[in-house]
Design a protein around this motif. Sequence first.
Motif, PDB file in Angstrom:
ATOM      1  N   VAL A   8      36.085  26.491  11.063  1.00 28.65           N
ATOM      2  CA  VAL A   8      35.137  26.091  10.753  1.00 28.65           C
ATOM      3  C   VAL A   8      34.291  27.304  10.823  1.00 28.65           C
ATOM      4  N   ASN A   9      33.526  27.957  12.116  1.00 26.36           N
ATOM      5  CA  ASN A   9      32.341  28.629  12.012  1.00 26.36           C
ATOM      6  C   ASN A   9      33.045  30.110  11.463  1.00 26.36           C
ATOM      7  N   GLU A  10      33.864  29.953  10.195  1.00 29.85           N
ATOM      8  CA  GLU A  10      33.872  30.893   9.511  1.00 29.85           C
ATOM      9  C   GLU A  10      34.176  30.842   8.197  1.00 29.85           C
ATOM     10  N   ILE A  11      34.452  29.742   7.813  1.00 31.61           N
ATOM     11  CA  ILE A  11      33.981  28.847   6.388  1.00 31.61           C
ATOM     12  C   ILE A  11      32.957  29.489   6.024  1.00 31.61           C
ATOM     13  N   ASP A  12      32.744  29.782   4.223  1.00 35.91           N
ATOM     14  CA  ASP A  12      31.849  29.863   4.067  1.00 35.91           C
ATOM     15  C   ASP A  12      30.560  28.411   3.658  1.00 35.91           C
ATOM     16  N   PRO A  13      29.608  28.628   3.719  1.00 34.23           N
ATOM     17  CA  PRO A  13      28.751  27.307   3.835  1.00 34.23           C
ATOM     18  C   PRO A  13      28.864  26.077   2.520  1.00 34.23           C
ATOM     19  N   ALA A  18      32.286  21.578   0.301  1.00 34.20           N
ATOM     20  CA  ALA A  18      33.417  21.271  -0.389  1.00 34.20           C
ATOM     21  C   ALA A  18      34.854  20.742   0.328  1.00 34.20           C
ATOM     22  N   LEU A  19      35.220  21.287   1.677  1.00 33.15           N
ATOM     23  CA  LEU A  19      36.053  20.616   2.228  1.00 33.15           C
ATOM     24  C   LEU A  19      35.694  19.336   2.991  1.00 33.15           C
ATOM     25  N   GLU A  20      34.452  18.873   3.250  1.00 32.53           N
ATOM     26  CA  GLU A  20      33.735  17.829   4.345  1.00 32.53           C
ATOM     27  C   GLU A  20      33.643  16.571   3.015  1.00 32.53           C
ATOM     28  N   HIS A  21      33.523  17.544   1.965  1.00 26.15           N
ATOM     29  CA  HIS A  21      34.154  15.976   0.992  1.00 26.15           C
ATOM     30  C   HIS A  21      34.988  15.399   0.819  1.00 26.15           C
ATOM     31  N   VAL A  22      36.331  16.437   0.423  1.00 23.06           N
ATOM     32  CA  VAL A  22      37.298  16.339   0.204  1.00 23.06           C
ATOM     33  C   VAL A  22      37.939  15.074   1.728  1.00 23.06           C
ATOM     34  N   ILE A  23      37.721  15.685   2.779  1.00 27.27           N
ATOM     35  CA  ILE A  23      38.540  15.144   3.558  1.00 27.27           C
ATOM     36  C   ILE A  23      37.243  13.736   4.389  1.00 27.27           C
ATOM     37  N   GLY A  24      35.347  13.995   4.147  1.00 32.47           N
ATOM     38  CA  GLY A  24      35.054  12.615   4.035  1.00 32.47           C
ATOM     39  C   GLY A  24      34.439  12.775   5.205  1.00 32.47           C
ATOM     40  N   GLN A  25      34.595  13.815   6.501  1.00 38.67           N
ATOM     41  CA  GLN A  25      34.232  13.877   7.970  1.00 38.67           C
ATOM     42  C   GLN A  25      33.407  15.038   8.002  1.00 38.67           C
ATOM     43  N   HIS A  26      32.546  15.062   8.606  1.00 36.82           N
ATOM     44  CA  HIS A  26      31.408  15.846   9.007  1.00 36.82           C
ATOM     45  C   HIS A  26      32.288  17.539   9.722  1.00 36.82           C
ATOM     46  N   LEU A  27      32.434  18.286   9.858  1.00 33.82           N
ATOM     47  CA  LEU A  27      33.267  19.172  10.374  1.00 33.82           C
ATOM     48  C   LEU A  27      32.055  20.051  11.620  1.00 33.82           C
ATOM     49  N   SER A  28      32.260  19.450  12.950  1.00 32.29           N
ATOM     50  CA  SER A  28      32.273  20.955  13.919  1.00 32.29           C
ATOM     51  C   SER A  28      32.757  22.153  13.626  1.00 32.29           C
ATOM     52  N   THR A  29      32.016  23.561  14.261  1.00 34.21           N
ATOM     53  CA  THR A  29      32.035  25.123  14.256  1.00 34.21           C
ATOM     54  C   THR A  29      33.055  25.333  15.409  1.00 34.21           C
ATOM     55  N   ASP A  30      33.143  24.457  15.828  1.00 31.72           N
ATOM     56  CA  ASP A  30      34.182  24.662  17.360  1.00 31.72           C
ATOM     57  C   ASP A  30      35.714  23.943  17.069  1.00 31.72           C
ATOM     58  N   GLN A  31      35.840  23.334  15.129  1.00 32.49           N
ATOM     59  CA  GLN A  31      36.903  22.916  15.070  1.00 32.49           C
ATOM     60  C   GLN A  31      37.733  23.852  14.003  1.00 32.49           C
TER      61      GLN A  31
END
Length: 51
Positions: A8-13, A18-31
């Motif tokens: 997650v910490n390597e994904i462009d903001p 967009a991923l958070e919108h698709v999966i419906g939850q917040h992503l943390s940088t340690d995931q």
Amino acid sequence: MESITRNVNEIDPADRQALEHVIGQHLSTDQQVIISVVNIQPVGPVANSPD
């Protein structure tokens, strides 16, 4: 089947949002995000098949 893993910490903001919108939850940088692409077998009649 193909599996795609991204830290997650390597994904462009914008992509992360967009991923958070698709999966419906917040992503943390340690995931990690793991996406599996699979082929499915039709169960019943195919919608576009001729009658």
